[in-house]
Scaffold this motif. Sequence first.
Motif, PDB file in Angstrom:
ATOM      1  N   PHE A  36      -7.500  -3.323 -63.581  1.00 54.41           N
ATOM      2  CA  PHE A  36      -7.461  -4.603 -62.921  1.00 54.41           C
ATOM      3  C   PHE A  36      -8.887  -4.759 -62.273  1.00 54.41           C
ATOM      4  N   ARG A  37      -9.938  -4.158 -62.533  1.00 52.84           N
ATOM      5  CA  ARG A  37     -11.035  -4.271 -61.847  1.00 52.84           C
ATOM      6  C   ARG A  37     -11.862  -5.586 -62.169  1.00 52.84           C
ATOM      7  N   LYS A  38     -11.674  -6.053 -63.233  1.00 52.89           N
ATOM      8  CA  LYS A  38     -12.442  -7.156 -64.073  1.00 52.89           C
ATOM      9  C   LYS A  38     -11.630  -8.430 -63.510  1.00 52.89           C
ATOM     10  N   GLY A  39     -10.527  -8.496 -62.798  1.00 54.27           N
ATOM     11  CA  GLY A  39      -9.656  -9.662 -62.406  1.00 54.27           C
ATOM     12  C   GLY A  39      -8.318  -9.490 -62.430  1.00 54.27           C
ATOM     13  N   TYR A  40      -7.632 -10.696 -61.885  1.00 50.49           N
ATOM     14  CA  TYR A  40      -6.373 -10.512 -62.285  1.00 50.49           C
ATOM     15  C   TYR A  40      -5.703 -12.088 -61.728  1.00 50.49           C
ATOM     16  N   LEU A  41      -4.296 -12.255 -61.962  1.00 46.73           N
ATOM     17  CA  LEU A  41      -3.923 -13.361 -61.622  1.00 46.73           C
ATOM     18  C   LEU A  41      -2.637 -13.127 -60.568  1.00 46.73           C
ATOM     19  N   LEU A  42      -2.584 -13.443 -59.427  1.00 45.74           N
ATOM     20  CA  LEU A  42      -1.414 -12.823 -58.553  1.00 45.74           C
ATOM     21  C   LEU A  42      -0.477 -14.383 -58.642  1.00 45.74           C
ATOM     22  N   ASP A  43       0.735 -13.841 -59.118  1.00 44.99           N
ATOM     23  CA  ASP A  43       1.958 -15.028 -59.178  1.00 44.99           C
ATOM     24  C   ASP A  43       3.052 -14.579 -58.167  1.00 44.99           C
ATOM     25  N   GLY A  44       3.084 -15.571 -57.166  1.00 40.72           N
ATOM     26  CA  GLY A  44       4.364 -15.084 -56.203  1.00 40.72           C
ATOM     27  C   GLY A  44       3.720 -14.221 -55.023  1.00 40.72           C
ATOM     28  N   PRO A 102      -5.144  -9.524 -66.343  1.00 38.01           N
ATOM     29  CA  PRO A 102      -3.587  -9.214 -66.196  1.00 38.01           C
ATOM     30  C   PRO A 102      -2.937 -10.174 -65.329  1.00 38.01           C
ATOM     31  N   HIS A 103      -1.579 -10.331 -65.479  1.00 33.23           N
ATOM     32  CA  HIS A 103      -0.894 -11.165 -64.638  1.00 33.23           C
ATOM     33  C   HIS A 103      -0.044 -10.248 -63.552  1.00 33.23           C
ATOM     34  N   ILE A 104       0.008 -10.339 -62.691  1.00 37.40           N
ATOM     35  CA  ILE A 104       0.536  -9.482 -61.722  1.00 37.40           C
ATOM     36  C   ILE A 104       1.907 -10.691 -61.015  1.00 37.40           C
ATOM     37  N   SER A 105       2.987 -10.209 -61.344  1.00 39.91           N
ATOM     38  CA  SER A 105       4.153 -11.261 -60.768  1.00 39.91           C
ATOM     39  C   SER A 105       4.920 -10.323 -59.622  1.00 39.91           C
ATOM     40  N   THR A 106       4.909 -10.363 -58.625  1.00 43.17           N
ATOM     41  CA  THR A 106       5.551  -9.342 -57.683  1.00 43.17           C
ATOM     42  C   THR A 106       6.952  -9.624 -58.049  1.00 43.17           C
ATOM     43  N   GLY A 107       7.429 -10.717 -58.454  1.00 46.14           N
ATOM     44  CA  GLY A 107       8.902 -11.025 -58.695  1.00 46.14           C
ATOM     45  C   GLY A 107       9.301  -9.942 -59.907  1.00 46.14           C
ATOM     46  N   ASN A 108       8.543 -10.109 -61.003  1.00 51.91           N
ATOM     47  CA  ASN A 108       8.758  -9.198 -61.940  1.00 51.91           C
ATOM     48  C   ASN A 108       8.521  -7.574 -61.416  1.00 51.91           C
TER      49      ASN A 108
END
Length: 244
Positions: free
Chosen positions: A77-85, A27-33
């Motif tokens: 989110f246990r398997k991983g994630y991409l943090l953007d911002g 999953p993509h985690i964009s704090t801005g979004n």
Amino acid sequence: MRIVFLGPPGAGKGTQAVETCESLRIPHISTGNLLREEMAKGSRLGKTAKGYIEKGQLVPDGLVVDIVAKTIKSASFRKGYLLDGFPRNLSQARALDKVQSVAGLPGLDLVVYFDVPDRAVVPRLTGRRVCRKCGMNYHVSRDRETVTGVCGKCGGEIYHRSDDTKETVVNRLRVYHQQTAPLLQHYRRLGLLVSVRAERDIGAVSREVGGVIRRMAGSAAHAAVRRPARVRMALPGKKQARQR
Ligand code: ADP
Ligand code: ADP
Ligand code: ZN
């Protein structure tokens, strides 16, 4: 894999995150979004965040760290994630380490730095248009969706973010250089940082990011296979050393 995309506003992090998340199935985690979703809901957090976002300042660390902590603790989110911002300053980077360790998650595998000069990001940001529903990014110079006003991915409405104006962009770049750029040295020291040349066209950047991710995924799989054996071999030695 746990990845951070780091770079100035307009570097192309959100654009590249879509492909990376699809290929790694994370999953993509964009704090801005996430903050804009709170603004759209009219929540207390959204109302507080709005004032900072519209001035191009960082939203206070505690609020952002709370959202990230809640998000990465959930099962998907246990398997991983991409943090953007996120993280955007040293205190958020330290908070992330703590949140991951309290949640029993491994640390970061990789920080990809999108290296692009300020002069290139200004026109990207002022011409950026975003889907209100799914957060997909478009650009007026290239994408039909900015004319039709309808997102090609989800059918949502395309809009112009109120902080993507020339004045706010200048302020956001100042904030980036003062508060976020020191993270480059931090992650370089930890051996996690890999740079990509993000001034080039989307396809070229995408190929470079893909290569970095493949190399990292390959070495992570290799380490996972080897790690148990190494741990088993190392433990008795350590115990003996302590007993002596
Ligand atoms: P960030 O998430 O780093 O703020 P975005 O991915 O939202 O940046 O990109 C900012 C704008 O620039 C968007 O309109 C996007 O379509 C456009 N863009 C992204 N990557 C490139 C690129 N390599 N070259 C030109 N424009 C780009
Ligand atoms: P961009 O990629 O164009 O910089 P984002 O969508 O990541 O834009 O962020 C928009 C705004 O949301 C930021 O200018 C800031 O006000 C707020 N924001 C997003 N992430 C954070 C964060 N990690 N810490 C503090 N504020 C944040
Ligand atoms: Zn959409």
